[in-house]
Scaffold this active site. Sequence first.
Site, short mmCIF file in Angstrom:
data_model
loop_
_atom_site.label_atom_id
_atom_site.label_comp_id
_atom_site.label_asym_id
_atom_site.label_seq_id
_atom_site.Cartn_x
_atom_site.Cartn_y
_atom_site.Cartn_z
N VAL A 156 -0.31 0.72 -3.84
CA VAL A 156 -1.56 0.02 -4.02
C VAL A 156 -2.31 -0.20 -3.02
CG1 VAL A 156 -0.09 -1.78 -5.52
CG2 VAL A 156 -0.12 -2.15 -3.20
N HIS A 185 1.22 0.35 -10.44
CA HIS A 185 1.30 -0.86 -9.94
C HIS A 185 0.09 -1.65 -9.53
CE1 HIS A 185 5.70 0.37 -9.30
NE2 HIS A 185 5.49 0.36 -10.58
N CYS A 195 -8.56 -12.67 -12.47
CA CYS A 195 -8.38 -14.31 -12.85
C CYS A 195 -7.28 -14.86 -13.60
CB CYS A 195 -9.81 -14.54 -13.43
SG CYS A 195 -9.88 -16.54 -13.73
C1 BV8 Z 1 9.14 -4.11 -15.71
C2 BV8 Z 1 3.36 -3.90 -6.66
C3 BV8 Z 1 9.50 -4.86 -17.71
C4 BV8 Z 1 3.32 -5.24 -6.08
C5 BV8 Z 1 5.64 -3.13 -7.22
C6 BV8 Z 1 15.86 -1.00 -15.08
C7 BV8 Z 1 17.07 -0.72 -13.89
C8 BV8 Z 1 16.95 -1.67 -12.99
C9 BV8 Z 1 15.85 -2.80 -12.72
C10 BV8 Z 1 14.80 -2.86 -13.70
C11 BV8 Z 1 14.75 -1.96 -14.76
N1 BV8 Z 1 13.88 -1.99 -15.56
C12 BV8 Z 1 12.84 -3.06 -15.03
C13 BV8 Z 1 13.58 -3.40 -13.67
C14 BV8 Z 1 13.15 -4.53 -12.88
C15 BV8 Z 1 12.28 -4.17 -12.02
C16 BV8 Z 1 12.91 -3.36 -10.88
O1 BV8 Z 1 12.87 -1.88 -10.83
N2 BV8 Z 1 13.40 -3.78 -9.92
C17 BV8 Z 1 14.28 -3.03 -8.92
C18 BV8 Z 1 13.93 -3.54 -7.56
C19 BV8 Z 1 15.67 -2.72 -9.23
N3 BV8 Z 1 10.88 -3.66 -12.32
C20 BV8 Z 1 10.09 -4.34 -12.82
O2 BV8 Z 1 10.16 -5.61 -12.63
C21 BV8 Z 1 8.66 -3.48 -13.34
N4 BV8 Z 1 8.55 -4.16 -14.65
O3 BV8 Z 1 9.94 -3.25 -16.13
O4 BV8 Z 1 8.71 -5.12 -16.65
C22 BV8 Z 1 10.77 -5.58 -17.64
C23 BV8 Z 1 10.74 -6.55 -16.69
C24 BV8 Z 1 12.06 -7.03 -16.48
C25 BV8 Z 1 13.14 -6.76 -16.78
C26 BV8 Z 1 13.29 -5.51 -18.03
C27 BV8 Z 1 12.08 -4.92 -17.99
C28 BV8 Z 1 7.72 -3.84 -12.43
C29 BV8 Z 1 8.05 -2.99 -11.12
C30 BV8 Z 1 6.63 -2.94 -10.18
C31 BV8 Z 1 6.84 -4.00 -9.15
N5 BV8 Z 1 5.56 -3.90 -8.23
N6 BV8 Z 1 4.27 -3.06 -6.29
C32 BV8 Z 1 3.12 -5.20 -4.49
O5 BV8 Z 1 2.92 -3.78 -3.91
O6 BV8 Z 1 3.00 -6.06 -3.90
S1 BV8 Z 1 6.98 -2.18 -6.88
C33 BV8 Z 1 6.69 -1.77 -5.10
O7 BV8 Z 1 7.90 -1.52 -4.64
C34 BV8 Z 1 5.92 -0.39 -5.19
O8 BV8 Z 1 4.91 -0.14 -5.88
C35 BV8 Z 1 7.07 0.62 -5.25
O9 BV8 Z 1 7.00 0.81 -6.67
C36 BV8 Z 1 8.12 -0.05 -4.96
C37 BV8 Z 1 8.67 0.46 -3.36
O10 BV8 Z 1 9.41 1.55 -3.52
P1 BV8 Z 1 8.96 2.95 -2.90
O11 BV8 Z 1 7.18 3.00 -3.04
O12 BV8 Z 1 9.43 4.06 -3.20
O13 BV8 Z 1 8.86 2.39 -1.27
P2 BV8 Z 1 10.29 2.51 -0.43
O14 BV8 Z 1 9.99 1.57 0.89
O15 BV8 Z 1 11.42 1.80 -1.31
O16 BV8 Z 1 10.72 3.62 -0.14
C38 BV8 Z 1 10.06 4.50 0.64
C39 BV8 Z 1 10.71 6.08 0.44
O17 BV8 Z 1 9.91 6.92 1.49
C40 BV8 Z 1 12.12 5.96 1.15
O18 BV8 Z 1 12.87 6.80 0.29
C41 BV8 Z 1 12.01 6.67 2.58
O19 BV8 Z 1 13.01 7.62 2.76
C42 BV8 Z 1 10.65 7.60 2.39
N7 BV8 Z 1 9.75 8.03 3.61
C43 BV8 Z 1 9.62 6.93 4.52
N8 BV8 Z 1 8.55 7.74 5.17
C44 BV8 Z 1 8.44 8.89 4.79
C45 BV8 Z 1 9.25 9.07 3.65
N9 BV8 Z 1 9.34 10.18 2.82
C46 BV8 Z 1 8.20 11.29 3.29
N10 BV8 Z 1 7.73 11.23 4.39
C47 BV8 Z 1 7.79 10.23 5.25
N11 BV8 Z 1 6.92 10.15 6.39
ZN ZN Z 2 -11.91 -16.71 -14.47
#
Ligand code: BV8
Ligand code: ZN
Length: 269
Positions: A105, A136, A144
């Site tokens: 984002v 996302h 709003c």
């Molecule tokens: C939904 C916006 C319907 C807000 C974000 C199935 C299985 C399990 C859980 C679920 C499932 N389906 C739905 C879920 C629930 C949930 C979910 O996935 N939970 C997780 C925590 C288990 N999903 C949802 O709620 C989604 N909605 O499915 O609706 C529904 C609802 C409920 C139940 C069923 C169905 C909505 C998900 C979106 C949430 N919003 N962001 C904000 O930003 O404030 S998610 C946010 O976190 C990011 O956008 C991103 O998606 C996530 C973070 O992940 P990454 O970007 O990968 O970052 P992270 O730090 O984790 O990793 C960084 C990586 O980079 C590491 O691997 C690291 O090693 C590497 N790295 C670091 N430096 C480097 C590098 N690589 C290369 N070079 C480098 N230099």
């Molecule tokens: Zn409004």
Amino acid sequence: MHDLHEIDRARRLLGSARRILILTGAGVSAESGVPTFRGPEGLWRTHRPEELATPEAFQADPRLVWEWYGFRRERVGACRPNSAHVAIARLTLENEDARLVTQNVDGLHELALEEAVSEGLSLGGSVSRAAPIRLHGSLFRTRCTACDDRTSDRHPVDAKSEASLPRCRKCGALLRPDVVWFGEQLDPEILQRAMGAAETAEVCLVVGTSGLVHPAASLPLLTRESGGVVVEVNTESTPLTEVAVSSIRGRAGQVLPSLLAVDRNHVVD
Ligand code: BV8
Ligand code: ZN
């Protein structure tokens, strides 16, 4: 040092493919100074991102949630695209069958694209097609809570009190960040476009994501199920490493410029 053999293999895969899906996460922006979610700075005060990025948290304390988004807006606002963002922007401008889907984002992909275009790199390709599919939402847009009016907004956030929080220009109701929170559905049209790109991709290049958040993390699986292959770039192994035919350990900013600098005409099979 990076596994040059692995990089070379991935270059060949990418070089001989037209339809490429690039899926990015917070890791692609790490070298720009943007804190990742699971990295050391992922923790904001005592809150885990998954706690604050929810409709429940906003309902309970909109001031605290807006303070967090204000902090991130300021922090990210001072960051610049890095060489990984630039390499991706160039590929999506060069290859009209390359699509970029991001979980980020932070708006750095968009900035890199704008700069590549202003450097005359649009090469006649349509810029709108090269624009990232934002799964996302964006830190720099608001929505709003009453009339759903959406607008871009890079202003600093005054979260001193609930009365000072951002208000709708149309109906005066409380605004919220135009992002997808945990437990909220993604925009169906956007998700459909991302899934379409995943199904038709010959190669899905996954960069800097922990592969833990769904449905984003299922896109590479869709590519593989549809006969394509997955290539991963990450500093660590992830749940997606086992589905990747090539997984490169390295930092995106260092690996992507050489990985994507593929001269399509001279790829030797
Ligand atoms: C939904 C916006 C319907 C807000 C974000 C199935 C299985 C399990 C859980 C679920 C499932 N389906 C739905 C879920 C629930 C949930 C979910 O996935 N939970 C997780 C925590 C288990 N999903 C949802 O709620 C989604 N909605 O499915 O609706 C529904 C609802 C409920 C139940 C069923 C169905 C909505 C998900 C979106 C949430 N919003 N962001 C904000 O930003 O404030 S998610 C946010 O976190 C990011 O956008 C991103 O998606 C996530 C973070 O992940 P990454 O970007 O990968 O970052 P992270 O730090 O984790 O990793 C960084 C990586 O980079 C590491 O691997 C690291 O090693 C590497 N790295 C670091 N430096 C480097 C590098 N690589 C290369 N070079 C480098 N230099
Ligand atoms: Zn409004």
